[in-house]
Scaffold this active site. Sequence first.
Site, PDB file in Angstrom:
ATOM      1  N   GLU A 181      -1.512  -7.083   8.184  1.00 43.18           N
ATOM      2  CA  GLU A 181      -0.115  -7.113   8.448  1.00 43.18           C
ATOM      3  C   GLU A 181       0.137  -7.633   9.655  1.00 43.18           C
ATOM      4  O   GLU A 181      -0.922  -8.240  10.434  1.00 43.18           O
ATOM      5  CB  GLU A 181       0.095  -5.381   8.848  1.00 43.18           C
ATOM      6  CG  GLU A 181       1.579  -5.080   9.183  1.00 43.18           C
ATOM      7  CD  GLU A 181       2.706  -5.573   8.120  1.00 43.18           C
ATOM      8  OE1 GLU A 181       2.802  -6.778   8.176  1.00 43.18           O
ATOM      9  OE2 GLU A 181       3.287  -4.724   7.736  1.00 43.18           O
ATOM     10  N   HIS A 234       0.696  -1.138   0.028  1.00 38.03           N
ATOM     11  CA  HIS A 234      -0.035  -0.069  -0.055  1.00 38.03           C
ATOM     12  C   HIS A 234       0.791   1.397   0.119  1.00 38.03           C
ATOM     13  O   HIS A 234       2.156   1.289   0.403  1.00 38.03           O
ATOM     14  CB  HIS A 234      -0.975  -0.067   1.242  1.00 38.03           C
ATOM     15  CG  HIS A 234      -0.323  -0.080   2.627  1.00 38.03           C
ATOM     16  ND1 HIS A 234       0.609   1.113   3.095  1.00 38.03           N
ATOM     17  CD2 HIS A 234      -0.025  -0.860   3.577  1.00 38.03           C
ATOM     18  CE1 HIS A 234       0.891   1.026   4.477  1.00 38.03           C
ATOM     19  NE2 HIS A 234       0.908  -0.053   4.391  1.00 38.03           N
TER      20      HIS A 234
END
Length: 203
Positions: free
Chosen positions: A79, A9
Amino acid sequence: MSELLLIRHGETTWSASRRHTSYTDLELTPDGERQSQALAVALAGRRFVRVLSSPRQRATRTAHLAGLTVDATDPDLAEWNYGAYEGRTTVDIHEENPRWNIWTDGCPDGESPAEVGARLDRVLDRVAPLLEKGSVALVGHAHSLRVLGARWIGLPPSAGGLLRLDTATVSVLGHEHGRRVILRWNQPAPQSAATGPDQAARH
């Protein structure tokens, strides 16, 4: 040949300041939005049989700005759970625990390397049959995608520490002579240099 693309990202305020970000659901910064839009150039002309994203908005927003249509969000692409170290920098953590290394120690109240490796293995198990039909894109985060890259080539999760991964980059996994290989790694979008280099991968 089908390829597996890993897309990290764009920049957030915490990635810019090197703060560990897992379950905190941050938006992209203006620079992060520009980085993500620039990814569309790098992905132009590619077709995917499946696009999967972490459920965090920084990942889904990056996919949208990059011109990708997310088929599904996958919690296993989230994550590394930093637990008690969420929002802290490595420098700060080392002041109280100088020997700490996420790649071998994991995080208190968070995930161990083995736990992260297990869920990224699940992602690869689900993706492998899709690659027989065409290329697949995964949109996610630095540490989890680094673990996925290591697991793709048969290395332990700790080997992800050798694979630096900056914001708004594309990495490509594939095959050579029937073996899983890393074809390209940590490639920035063509225009992302204008936003300045990201140092968040240096945990």
